[in-house]
Design a protein around this motif. Sequence first.
Motif, mmCIF file in Angstrom:
data_model
loop_
_atom_site.group_PDB
_atom_site.id
_atom_site.type_symbol
_atom_site.label_atom_id
_atom_site.label_comp_id
_atom_site.label_asym_id
_atom_site.label_seq_id
_atom_site.Cartn_x
_atom_site.Cartn_y
_atom_site.Cartn_z
ATOM 1 N N SER A 1 0.841 -1.018 0.058
ATOM 2 C CA SER A 1 -0.098 0.015 -0.075
ATOM 3 C C SER A 1 0.841 1.274 -0.056
ATOM 4 O O SER A 1 2.172 1.202 0.502
ATOM 5 C CB SER A 1 -0.994 -0.044 1.273
ATOM 6 N N ASN A 2 0.275 2.330 -0.641
ATOM 7 C CA ASN A 2 1.028 3.556 -0.576
ATOM 8 C C ASN A 2 1.474 4.037 0.710
ATOM 9 O O ASN A 2 2.585 4.690 0.867
ATOM 10 C CB ASN A 2 0.349 4.808 -1.216
ATOM 11 N N GLU A 3 0.828 3.796 1.707
ATOM 12 C CA GLU A 3 1.143 4.298 3.090
ATOM 13 C C GLU A 3 2.314 3.553 3.798
ATOM 14 O O GLU A 3 3.166 4.073 4.442
ATOM 15 C CB GLU A 3 -0.053 3.977 4.023
ATOM 16 N N LEU A 4 2.715 2.437 3.221
ATOM 17 C CA LEU A 4 3.852 1.651 3.642
ATOM 18 C C LEU A 4 5.170 1.672 2.970
ATOM 19 O O LEU A 4 6.057 1.464 3.130
ATOM 20 C CB LEU A 4 3.538 0.078 3.782
ATOM 21 N N LYS A 5 4.767 2.306 1.549
ATOM 22 C CA LYS A 5 5.895 2.431 0.524
ATOM 23 C C LYS A 5 6.980 3.448 0.988
ATOM 24 O O LYS A 5 8.242 2.987 0.753
ATOM 25 C CB LYS A 5 5.175 3.103 -0.562
ATOM 26 N N THR A 6 6.983 4.382 1.657
ATOM 27 C CA THR A 6 8.052 5.341 2.164
ATOM 28 C C THR A 6 8.942 4.776 2.807
ATOM 29 O O THR A 6 10.100 4.751 2.588
ATOM 30 C CB THR A 6 7.498 6.376 2.724
ATOM 31 N N GLU A 7 8.530 3.944 3.684
ATOM 32 C CA GLU A 7 9.473 3.472 4.760
ATOM 33 C C GLU A 7 9.982 2.092 4.051
ATOM 34 O O GLU A 7 11.462 1.826 4.031
ATOM 35 C CB GLU A 7 8.761 2.952 6.173
ATOM 36 N N ARG B 1 11.390 3.281 -4.773
ATOM 37 C CA ARG B 1 10.096 3.589 -4.893
ATOM 38 C C ARG B 1 9.299 3.471 -6.124
ATOM 39 O O ARG B 1 7.973 2.741 -6.145
ATOM 40 C CB ARG B 1 9.895 5.091 -4.389
ATOM 41 N N SER C 1 2.261 -1.227 -6.558
ATOM 42 C CA SER C 1 1.217 -0.979 -5.603
ATOM 43 C C SER C 1 -0.020 -2.081 -5.971
ATOM 44 O O SER C 1 -0.731 -2.224 -4.983
ATOM 45 C CB SER C 1 0.689 0.442 -5.871
#
Length: 359
Positions: free
Chosen positions: A111-117, A134, A139
């Motif tokens: 999910s996009n929320e988890l992608k940054t970390e 990234r 996704s």
Amino acid sequence: MIEQVAIAFEHKDYQTAAKLLKQLQKESPDNPWVQFYLGRLHEVSGKRQNAEKIYRQLLRDTTNTKIVALARQGLQRIQEMELEERQRAISQAKSEPNNTELGVLVLEPLSNELKTEASRKFAQIMQLDPYTARLLMPSRGWRLYRTGQVGELKFYGKQLQQAGIPCFWATIAQIQQIQVYQVKHFQESSPQATIVCRNDTNQLGSLTFDWSEVTARVVGLLPIFEQVVDVDPYHKLEWKTQTQDYAQFCDLHIPGRRCILRFYDNGYEFQQGLEIIPQASQNTIRINWNNLSSWINQQLPQVKIWSDFTSFADTTLDQTEMLSHIKSHINLFRREQSNWDSAFHLYSGLVFVKSFVDQ
């Protein structure tokens, strides 16, 4: 006291250096030399992440050119040590039995929320810049990320999994071991299903199974290419290869028998065997196929349908060398060989193999 710390490091007397630095941290915690030697102490103690953090902070915050140069050297030493360890671990992984086999490493969606970390960790493990990392993380649907010796892929895959990045790996040999039966038509559907089918050697036979044995259904569209005449910008005629139509495929997986039952719209005999589709002879192939798909849905209401083949193919089609090792078990009439056929069998085979991993 800083000079005493430097002398202690020269003599590799790290115990004395640690005592002196403990005192200096209380007296001058922001002194860049104190910070640098603290980083060195972490480095020689094997606490590389702590050392790297301090060195990077010094590069950001310090104007002293000598400390900046020493911090850069420290980062370089850490990178060289990690690279050496990585190469040693990969060599060891490759040396284990069967780990030289050709394989693939597949990234699963996040999910996009988890992608940054996750992309930060992915970049660190795979030695990429964060922006590229990234972009590579999917996704939706699977991404074929890397091919090569499975020992190396397993090494990276385990590191990614430990970092919370979903992925899996498989060998091409595992996919080649799956038996594929080309379904001609259904003979019976209840209490058990019986199909008439052809095996790898084109022998006609039948297979009876319980619907409960089917664990997955994979669907996909394979483009049919034709040579067409087109007009170029200079009004000259030229031949072009264009997608003229799509063949529809559906695989039913029966892992208990290590086999896939493969249906496709132009290969299914709608007017033979069990009457699933009334007036099949008067319908178009598309209508008959849609009716067959709906009927299979009714028999398998709880079975997951895998339908992200096209997005997976986008990450796979250029892997010509790897795909050349995969027998597609697809008998479409093609004027030229197409990677689409092997890509579909790879996708379906990976779903099949992964079902054993997840058990």
